[in-house]
Design a protein around this motif. Structure first.
Motif, PDB file in Angstrom:
ATOM      1  N   GLY A 228       0.692  -0.769  -0.153  1.00 24.67           N
ATOM      2  CA  GLY A 228       0.440  -0.100   0.114  1.00 24.67           C
ATOM      3  C   GLY A 228       0.793   1.284   0.316  1.00 24.67           C
ATOM      4  O   GLY A 228       0.352   2.673  -0.155  1.00 24.67           O
ATOM      5  N   ASP A 229       2.054   1.297   0.033  1.00 23.03           N
ATOM      6  CA  ASP A 229       2.904   2.113   0.741  1.00 23.03           C
ATOM      7  C   ASP A 229       4.035   1.502  -0.477  1.00 23.03           C
ATOM      8  O   ASP A 229       4.604   0.943  -0.787  1.00 23.03           O
ATOM      9  CB  ASP A 229       3.514   2.399   1.644  1.00 23.03           C
ATOM     10  CG  ASP A 229       4.523   3.583   1.738  1.00 23.03           C
ATOM     11  OD1 ASP A 229       5.865   3.274   1.651  1.00 23.03           O
ATOM     12  OD2 ASP A 229       3.727   4.356   2.111  1.00 23.03           O
ATOM     13  N   LEU A 230       4.327   3.520  -1.825  1.00 24.34           N
ATOM     14  CA  LEU A 230       5.338   2.765  -1.877  1.00 24.34           C
ATOM     15  C   LEU A 230       7.017   2.916  -1.521  1.00 24.34           C
ATOM     16  O   LEU A 230       7.188   1.545  -2.347  1.00 24.34           O
ATOM     17  CB  LEU A 230       5.731   4.252  -3.566  1.00 24.34           C
ATOM     18  CG  LEU A 230       6.391   4.237  -4.487  1.00 24.34           C
ATOM     19  CD1 LEU A 230       6.292   2.579  -5.038  1.00 24.34           C
ATOM     20  CD2 LEU A 230       6.480   5.110  -5.432  1.00 24.34           C
ATOM     21  N   PRO A 231       6.800   3.894  -1.097  1.00 33.24           N
ATOM     22  CA  PRO A 231       8.575   3.241  -0.599  1.00 33.24           C
ATOM     23  C   PRO A 231       8.454   2.045  -0.075  1.00 33.24           C
ATOM     24  O   PRO A 231       9.966   1.073  -0.216  1.00 33.24           O
ATOM     25  CB  PRO A 231       8.390   4.707   0.536  1.00 33.24           C
ATOM     26  CG  PRO A 231       7.694   5.654  -0.131  1.00 33.24           C
ATOM     27  CD  PRO A 231       6.528   4.985  -0.329  1.00 33.24           C
ATOM     28  N   GLN A 232       8.212   1.435   0.114  1.00 32.75           N
ATOM     29  CA  GLN A 232       8.025   0.503   1.041  1.00 32.75           C
ATOM     30  C   GLN A 232       7.896  -0.784   0.214  1.00 32.75           C
ATOM     31  O   GLN A 232       8.597  -2.299   0.635  1.00 32.75           O
ATOM     32  CB  GLN A 232       6.797  -0.169   2.151  1.00 32.75           C
ATOM     33  CG  GLN A 232       6.775  -1.871   3.098  1.00 32.75           C
ATOM     34  CD  GLN A 232       4.770  -1.958   3.271  1.00 32.75           C
ATOM     35  OE1 GLN A 232       4.366  -0.662   3.585  1.00 32.75           O
ATOM     36  NE2 GLN A 232       4.860  -3.044   3.891  1.00 32.75           N
ATOM     37  N   ALA A 233       7.399  -0.194  -0.879  1.00 31.48           N
ATOM     38  CA  ALA A 233       7.074  -1.684  -2.152  1.00 31.48           C
ATOM     39  C   ALA A 233       8.586  -1.487  -2.772  1.00 31.48           C
ATOM     40  O   ALA A 233       8.982  -2.281  -2.570  1.00 31.48           O
ATOM     41  CB  ALA A 233       6.756  -1.170  -3.324  1.00 31.48           C
ATOM     42  N   LEU A 234       8.945  -0.445  -2.708  1.00 32.34           N
ATOM     43  CA  LEU A 234      10.534  -0.315  -3.477  1.00 32.34           C
ATOM     44  C   LEU A 234      11.676  -1.027  -2.942  1.00 32.34           C
ATOM     45  O   LEU A 234      13.184  -1.462  -3.447  1.00 32.34           O
ATOM     46  CB  LEU A 234      10.776   1.424  -3.451  1.00 32.34           C
ATOM     47  CG  LEU A 234      10.118   2.232  -5.085  1.00 32.34           C
ATOM     48  CD1 LEU A 234      10.275   3.516  -4.455  1.00 32.34           C
ATOM     49  CD2 LEU A 234      10.362   1.399  -6.181  1.00 32.34           C
ATOM     50  N   ALA A 235      11.298  -0.348  -1.232  1.00 30.54           N
ATOM     51  CA  ALA A 235      12.651  -1.712  -0.688  1.00 30.54           C
ATOM     52  C   ALA A 235      12.554  -2.520  -0.265  1.00 30.54           C
ATOM     53  O   ALA A 235      14.097  -3.350  -0.017  1.00 30.54           O
ATOM     54  CB  ALA A 235      12.733  -0.433   0.643  1.00 30.54           C
ATOM     55  N   ALA A 236      11.510  -3.025  -0.654  1.00 31.23           N
ATOM     56  CA  ALA A 236      11.322  -4.379  -0.413  1.00 31.23           C
ATOM     57  C   ALA A 236      11.933  -5.113  -1.897  1.00 31.23           C
ATOM     58  O   ALA A 236      12.563  -6.115  -1.460  1.00 31.23           O
ATOM     59  CB  ALA A 236      10.116  -4.926   0.542  1.00 31.23           C
ATOM     60  N   ALA A 237      11.285  -4.686  -2.767  1.00 30.73           N
ATOM     61  CA  ALA A 237      11.757  -4.924  -4.076  1.00 30.73           C
ATOM     62  C   ALA A 237      13.170  -4.942  -4.299  1.00 30.73           C
ATOM     63  O   ALA A 237      13.908  -6.050  -4.950  1.00 30.73           O
ATOM     64  CB  ALA A 237      11.089  -4.007  -4.960  1.00 30.73           C
ATOM     65  N   ARG A 238      13.632  -3.942  -3.744  1.00 32.99           N
ATOM     66  CA  ARG A 238      15.493  -4.234  -3.112  1.00 32.99           C
ATOM     67  C   ARG A 238      16.396  -4.519  -2.456  1.00 32.99           C
ATOM     68  O   ARG A 238      17.877  -4.375  -1.883  1.00 32.99           O
ATOM     69  CB  ARG A 238      16.034  -2.206  -3.689  1.00 32.99           C
ATOM     70  CG  ARG A 238      15.547  -1.526  -5.092  1.00 32.99           C
ATOM     71  CD  ARG A 238      16.137  -0.668  -5.219  1.00 32.99           C
ATOM     72  NE  ARG A 238      17.424  -0.588  -5.427  1.00 32.99           N
ATOM     73  CZ  ARG A 238      18.447   0.076  -4.667  1.00 32.99           C
ATOM     74  NH1 ARG A 238      17.987   0.185  -3.502  1.00 32.99           N
ATOM     75  NH2 ARG A 238      20.095  -0.217  -5.310  1.00 32.99           N
ATOM     76  N   GLU A 239      15.231  -5.382  -1.777  1.00 26.50           N
ATOM     77  CA  GLU A 239      16.587  -6.434  -0.891  1.00 26.50           C
ATOM     78  C   GLU A 239      17.932  -6.800  -1.024  1.00 26.50           C
ATOM     79  O   GLU A 239      17.621  -7.458  -2.043  1.00 26.50           O
ATOM     80  CB  GLU A 239      15.452  -6.992   0.095  1.00 26.50           C
ATOM     81  CG  GLU A 239      15.516  -7.814   1.168  1.00 26.50           C
ATOM     82  CD  GLU A 239      14.832  -8.903   1.687  1.00 26.50           C
ATOM     83  OE1 GLU A 239      15.100  -9.513   2.989  1.00 26.50           O
ATOM     84  OE2 GLU A 239      13.486  -9.546   0.416  1.00 26.50           O
ATOM     85  N   ASN A 240      18.405  -7.252  -0.281  1.00 27.60           N
ATOM     86  CA  ASN A 240      20.292  -8.055  -1.427  1.00 27.60           C
ATOM     87  C   ASN A 240      20.494  -6.671  -2.242  1.00 27.60           C
ATOM     88  O   ASN A 240      21.377  -7.271  -2.383  1.00 27.60           O
ATOM     89  CB  ASN A 240      19.953  -8.766  -1.365  1.00 27.60           C
ATOM     90  CG  ASN A 240      19.404  -9.591   0.189  1.00 27.60           C
ATOM     91  OD1 ASN A 240      19.361  -9.359   1.259  1.00 27.60           O
ATOM     92  ND2 ASN A 240      18.477 -10.405   0.357  1.00 27.60           N
ATOM     93  N   GLU A 241      20.017  -5.958  -2.467  1.00 23.74           N
ATOM     94  CA  GLU A 241      20.594  -4.910  -3.703  1.00 23.74           C
ATOM     95  C   GLU A 241      21.999  -4.476  -2.802  1.00 23.74           C
ATOM     96  O   GLU A 241      21.512  -3.657  -2.063  1.00 23.74           O
ATOM     97  CB  GLU A 241      19.936  -3.741  -4.383  1.00 23.74           C
ATOM     98  CG  GLU A 241      19.106  -4.704  -5.005  1.00 23.74           C
ATOM     99  CD  GLU A 241      19.356  -5.153  -6.168  1.00 23.74           C
ATOM    100  OE1 GLU A 241      20.073  -5.214  -7.182  1.00 23.74           O
ATOM    101  OE2 GLU A 241      18.653  -6.674  -7.099  1.00 23.74           O
ATOM    102  N   ALA A 325       6.022  -2.559  -7.261  1.00 22.46           N
ATOM    103  CA  ALA A 325       7.426  -2.231  -7.552  1.00 22.46           C
ATOM    104  C   ALA A 325       7.883  -4.043  -7.969  1.00 22.46           C
ATOM    105  O   ALA A 325       8.340  -4.697  -7.541  1.00 22.46           O
ATOM    106  CB  ALA A 325       8.524  -1.994  -6.500  1.00 22.46           C
ATOM    107  N   LEU A 326       9.474  -3.616  -8.843  1.00 19.70           N
ATOM    108  CA  LEU A 326       9.598  -5.229  -9.863  1.00 19.70           C
ATOM    109  C   LEU A 326      10.492  -4.958 -10.137  1.00 19.70           C
ATOM    110  O   LEU A 326      11.252  -3.587 -10.895  1.00 19.70           O
ATOM    111  CB  LEU A 326       9.018  -5.393 -11.014  1.00 19.70           C
ATOM    112  CG  LEU A 326       9.402  -6.674 -11.766  1.00 19.70           C
ATOM    113  CD1 LEU A 326       8.388  -7.560 -12.285  1.00 19.70           C
ATOM    114  CD2 LEU A 326       9.634  -6.090 -12.579  1.00 19.70           C
TER     115      LEU A 326
END
Length: 340
Positions: A228-241, A325-326
């Protein structure tokens, strides 16, 4: 099987892409400024019987699908599919789709009862008609899915294709984002500004399937998150980046009217496709992935982030705020299993 080998075999790669957009000759031109000459309507390139009764979204999708399959090297000299179609699926994202056919049919029934409806047009009122015609045309007999869930729909479609392949339900999937412009769409959208009229498609394949047929991988589909939150989605999608993405592809709607959508890291350049193509609705996520893959191919395999968001004042089904986010990654051109 060793863990590294199992991971490589589970990778899902993008091996081809296609476009059907007036004035855009192919994926490499998706981010180019508009030309002085608009170019021909892509549907003018279609040949064969039955086109008269197909809606514009289906015709656009057929054009993009044909070009993506050809780009991936999956069509023979006669234009027929040259791999097994039993485990080859179709996933389509479109929020407006065949609304013109539905509205025309409803108007006919209202004015003249169901007896006046056309037996040729009535089947085309089904919500999955575009995905069905693409599958029938190319002999794709695997899973057939249509999504129409608002601004995240395109990235959701890429995610579902990847999930079906990673779960071994499919070996390959054709993912299409398509939105038409016609009178019913203009009436429903209102004053949304310029609208995207076109289709984009990508071929997603299991890494070992690309390698087995000697195909060329263009990108690897990475982590996907919906929240529901774009920053949260971005952070989770970039996990371990471990480093910032090379570029990011911002969503169609800001999270709040007065707040710009923040980049995922300081100094990351944005590739905003709205400025070139207008309001893309359900096609946006697929459009972003096709454009990002083209850029990945040109830049020899750096990581790239594609993102689509949901904001207030919805554009179709699914009124709740949401974000998706993908992440896409570049790959080594050989072998396919060496995706990084």
């Amino acid at each position: 099987m060793r863990a590294a080998e199992a991971t490589a075999r589970a990778d899902v790669l993008i091996s081809g892409s296609g476009t059907a957009i007036t004035g855009v000759p192919g994926p490499d031109a998706l981010s180019d400024p508009p030309g002085t000459a608009p170019g021909p309507d892509p549907v003018s390139t279609l040949r064969g019987s039955g086109l008269r009764y197909k809606d514009r979204a289906t015709k656009l999708a057929l054009c993009a699908a044909r070009d993506a399959l050809d780009d991936a090297g999956l069509l023979g000299p006669d234009g027929e599919l040259d791999v097994d179609g039993d485990d080859f699926g179709v996933v389509v994202s479109s929020n407006w789709g065949n609304v013109d056919t539905v509205c025309e049919t409803a108007a006919t029934i209202r004015s003249s009862t169901y007896r006046a409806t056309s037996p040729m047009l009535l089947p085309n009122t089904a919500g999955n008609v575009t995905a069905s015609w693409v599958a029938i045309t190319h002999g794709l007999r695997g899973a057939n899915v249509t999504l129409c869930n608002g601004a995240t729909s395109g990235l959701d479609a890429v995610h579902w294709a990847r999930t079906l392949i990673a779960a071994r339900r499919l070996r390959r999937a054709l993912v299409i984002g398509v939105e038409p412009v016609n009178e019913p769409v203009l009436h429903l959208v209102g004053d949304a500004g310029p609208l995207f009229d076109g289709a984009v498609a990508l071929v997603a394949e299991a890494a070992d399937a690309v390698e087995a047929r000697g195909g060329t991988p263009r990108a690897r589909i990475g982590r996907y998150v919906r929240a529901g939150d774009l920053p949260q989605a971005l952070a989770a999608a970039r996990e371990n980046e471990s480093r910032p993405p090379d570029a990011w592809w911002p969503p169609e709607f800001p999270l709040a009217p007065a707040a710009p959508v923040p980049p995922p890291a300081t100094g990351v350049p944005a590739r905003d496709l709205r400025a070139r193509h207008g309001h893309c609705s359900g096609a946006l996520g697929v459009l972003q992935c096709v454009a990002a893959t083209a850029e990945l191919t040109r830049t020899a395999g750096h990581s790239m982030l594609a993102a689509a968001g949901r904001g207030p004042g919805g554009d179709g089904p699914g009124e709740d705020d949401a974000a998706a986010a993908l992440v896409l990654h570049g790959v080594s051109v050989a072998p396919a299993g060496a995706a990084s």
